[in-house]
Design an enzyme around this catalytic site. Structure first.
Site, PDB file in Angstrom:
ATOM      1  NE  ARG A  19     -19.299  12.763   0.631  1.00 17.85           N
ATOM      2  CZ  ARG A  19     -19.385  12.017  -0.461  1.00 17.85           C
ATOM      3  NH1 ARG A  19     -19.972  10.836  -0.394  1.00 17.85           N
ATOM      4  NH2 ARG A  19     -18.896  12.436  -1.595  1.00 17.85           N
ATOM      5  CB  SER A  78     -18.568  18.479  -1.847  1.00 24.14           C
ATOM      6  OG  SER A  78     -18.415  17.811  -3.072  1.00 24.14           O
ATOM      7  CD  GLU A  84     -18.357  16.300   2.812  1.00 25.76           C
ATOM      8  OE1 GLU A  84     -18.116  15.118   3.021  1.00 25.76           O
ATOM      9  OE2 GLU A  84     -17.486  17.149   2.534  1.00 25.76           O
TER      10      GLU A  84
HETATM   11  N1  EPU Z   1     -23.612  20.411 -11.057  1.00 25.81           N
HETATM   12  C1  EPU Z   1     -23.850  21.709 -11.443  1.00 25.81           C
HETATM   13  N2  EPU Z   1     -22.864  22.631 -11.248  1.00 25.81           N
HETATM   14  C2  EPU Z   1     -21.685  22.310 -10.698  1.00 25.81           C
HETATM   15  C3  EPU Z   1     -21.445  20.999 -10.289  1.00 25.81           C
HETATM   16  C4  EPU Z   1     -22.423  20.058 -10.474  1.00 25.81           C
HETATM   17  O1  EPU Z   1     -24.916  22.048 -11.937  1.00 25.81           O
HETATM   18  O2  EPU Z   1     -20.847  23.209 -10.561  1.00 25.81           O
HETATM   19  C5  EPU Z   1     -24.678  19.409 -11.267  1.00 25.81           C
HETATM   20  C6  EPU Z   1     -24.665  18.775 -12.630  1.00 25.81           C
HETATM   21  O3  EPU Z   1     -25.987  18.538 -12.992  1.00 25.81           O
HETATM   22  C7  EPU Z   1     -23.946  17.459 -12.385  1.00 25.81           C
HETATM   23  C8  EPU Z   1     -24.427  17.105 -10.995  1.00 25.81           C
HETATM   24  O4  EPU Z   1     -24.511  18.357 -10.341  1.00 25.81           O
HETATM   25  O5  EPU Z   1     -24.303  16.502 -13.309  1.00 25.81           O
HETATM   26  C9  EPU Z   1     -23.496  16.192 -10.226  1.00 25.81           C
HETATM   27  O6  EPU Z   1     -22.199  16.782 -10.169  1.00 25.81           O
HETATM   28  P1  EPU Z   1     -20.895  15.927  -9.814  1.00 25.81           P
HETATM   29  O7  EPU Z   1     -20.865  14.701 -10.620  1.00 25.81           O
HETATM   30  O8  EPU Z   1     -19.720  16.822  -9.887  1.00 25.81           O
HETATM   31  O9  EPU Z   1     -21.160  15.460  -8.351  1.00 25.81           O
HETATM   32  P2  EPU Z   1     -21.574  16.250  -7.041  1.00 25.81           P
HETATM   33  O10 EPU Z   1     -22.901  15.730  -6.628  1.00 25.81           O
HETATM   34  O11 EPU Z   1     -21.439  17.705  -7.176  1.00 25.81           O
HETATM   35  C10 EPU Z   1     -20.630  14.401  -5.472  1.00 25.81           C
HETATM   36  C11 EPU Z   1     -19.773  14.333  -4.238  1.00 25.81           C
HETATM   37  C12 EPU Z   1     -18.303  14.423  -4.610  1.00 25.81           C
HETATM   38  C13 EPU Z   1     -17.966  13.310  -5.576  1.00 25.81           C
HETATM   39  C14 EPU Z   1     -18.862  13.427  -6.809  1.00 25.81           C
HETATM   40  C15 EPU Z   1     -18.676  12.296  -7.771  1.00 25.81           C
HETATM   41  C16 EPU Z   1     -21.077  15.233  -2.416  1.00 25.81           C
HETATM   42  C17 EPU Z   1     -21.326  16.381  -1.509  1.00 25.81           C
HETATM   43  N3  EPU Z   1     -20.141  15.394  -3.333  1.00 25.81           N
HETATM   44  O12 EPU Z   1     -20.482  15.708  -6.017  1.00 25.81           O
HETATM   45  O13 EPU Z   1     -17.552  14.243  -3.426  1.00 25.81           O
HETATM   46  O14 EPU Z   1     -16.615  13.347  -5.972  1.00 25.81           O
HETATM   47  O15 EPU Z   1     -20.249  13.401  -6.392  1.00 25.81           O
HETATM   48  O16 EPU Z   1     -19.204  11.145  -7.228  1.00 25.81           O
HETATM   49  O17 EPU Z   1     -21.717  14.197  -2.282  1.00 25.81           O
HETATM   50  C18 EPU Z   1     -16.693  15.459  -1.575  1.00 25.81           C
HETATM   51  O18 EPU Z   1     -17.492  14.844  -0.863  1.00 25.81           O
HETATM   52  O19 EPU Z   1     -15.899  16.317  -1.086  1.00 25.81           O
HETATM   53  C19 EPU Z   1     -16.684  15.218  -2.997  1.00 25.81           C
HETATM   54  C20 EPU Z   1     -15.877  15.886  -3.837  1.00 25.81           C
END
Ligand code: EPU
Length: 346
Positions: free
Chosen positions: A162, A239, A339
């Site tokens: 990022r 995010s 972010e």
């Molecule tokens: N999780 C929770 N609670 C939540 C959301 C997530 O406990 O409300 C935990 C779960 O264990 C889940 C893990 O976090 O398995 C990962 O969650 P998710 O797959 O939704 O991914 P994220 O890490 O929360 C990142 C990016 C997103 C991107 C997704 C999918 C960042 C800051 N965010 O989110 O990007 O779409 O992965 O690859 O890196 C963005 O940058 O704006 C964005 C939406």
């Protein structure tokens, strides 16, 4: 070039928050960009794309906003790959749809992301196991100091999770991005377990591009991460915090604070580091999905998205962000870093 004065920036961000800009110059051609910068000489300049990763404070922006709306996509075959040139104003998701249709693989997992092409190298946009740094061949920028167009090879872009050399720098304005994609109707290996599961493939296997695109959009929609006027959970900047990346001693210190019998999700990161899930930390610190604070809140679908519930102010949103940061720090000793780009005066 279109010139407007006293322009509401709330209307130009997916959060729908923030004050006005003194002036907005909409740039639809490369030549206009030089002219716009000359007009704005000596004042603060904010470069705006789709406004999907932008938080504007309530006092607005006391300067000139340059909206990058330069169109244009060209695709040139090169052996079993193709070079895709896209100008900064192209809608990212329209480009992904076009490339999927054209049988070009490498960006399909980044379907359904709002915003425009020019913003993608800035924060090295990524999702579901892909990031733009994987396929970017060249970034063309306008250097505001010299007024010249410069070419950045990927090695000079400083791409990491990022971030890039362009993020937070006032010096360069991205005007064009070139990607090198594989000519294939099958996706790159699916590395993200949740996506592999949804597609019914083993992690590391590929799947048809169109199916990957459809599935990713479904997954994102389920998390409120597809901008949709009918989904109040999508009135966000995606995010709001980055996932923390920590070294081994820090990981051990955090794990010591996780209750026995609870497993904290962890993901491998470069150089022996570990990426944590900010959403998980936020929920575990007591900020459950659907938490509200007056007119702002946490999305009911994803703990990492802060939302404007209607008629909110940026001050309210940033107060909630601070409350979450304080809560996560107190509970786990981890500092969450916002972010989106935050601009303007209070
Ligand atoms: N999780 C929770 N609670 C939540 C959301 C997530 O406990 O409300 C935990 C779960 O264990 C889940 C893990 O976090 O398995 C990962 O969650 P998710 O797959 O939704 O991914 P994220 O890490 O929360 C990142 C990016 C997103 C991107 C997704 C999918 C960042 C800051 N965010 O989110 O990007 O779409 O992965 O690859 O890196 C963005 O940058 O704006 C964005 C939406």
């Amino acid at each position: 070039m279109f010139v407007t004065h006293d322009v509401s920036l709330a209307a130009r961000t997916t959060l729908g928050l923030g004050g006005s800009a003194r002036r907005l110059l909409r740039v639809e051609a490369l030549g206009d960009l030089q002219e716009a910068l000359a007009l704005a000489a000596g004042e603060p300049v904010l470069v705006l794309g789709g406004g999907s990763n932008l938080v504007v404070r309530d006092g607005g922006f006391a300067g000139t906003v340059i909206e990058m709306a330069i169109p244009g996509v060209t695709i040139t075959a090169d052996g079993d790959t193709a070079i895709v040139s896209a100008f900064a104003g192209v809608e990212w998701d329209a480009l992904v749809a076009q490339l999927v249709d054209a049988g070009l693989a490498g960006v399909e997992s980044m379907s359904g992301i709002p915003g425009r092409v020019g913003a993608t190298p800035m924060q090295n946009v990524g999702a579901y196991g892909q990031e733009v740094a994987d396929t970017i061949e060249l970034v063309r920028v306008l250097d505001r100091q010299t007024g010249e167009i410069e070419r950045f090879e990927p090695a000079d872009c400083g791409f990491a999770y990022r971030t890039s050399v362009f993020k937070g720098s006032a010096q360069w304005i991205v005007v064009e991005v070139r990607f090198r994609l594989r000519r294939s109707t099958l996706s790159a290996p699916i590395r993200y377990p949740e996506l592999a599961r949804a597609l019914g493939v083993a992690p590391g296997e590929g799947a048809p591009l169109a199916e990957v695109r459809r599935t990713v959009i479904e997954l994102r929609r389920g998390k409120g991460m597809v901008v949709d006027a009918d989904d109040p959970d999508s009135r966000s900047a995606g995010s709001f915090f980055m996932n923390p990346i920590v070294d081994a001693p820090m990981l051990a210190a955090i794990e010591a604070r996780v209750p026995a019998g609870v497993t904290m999700p962890t993901f491998p990161a470069p150089a022996g580091h570990t990426k944590l899930s900010a959403g998980w930390l936020i929920e575990r610190a007591g900020f459950v999905k659907g938490t509200t604070r007056g007119r702002v809140g946490i999305s009911s679908k994803h703990a990492l998205a802060l939302i404007n519930r209607g008629g909110a102010t940026t001050t309210e949103l940033l107060a909630l962000a601070r409350e979450i940061q304080d809560g996560v720090r107190a509970r786990f000793g981890v500092d969450l870093v916002p972010e989106p780009v935050i601009v303007g005066a209070d």
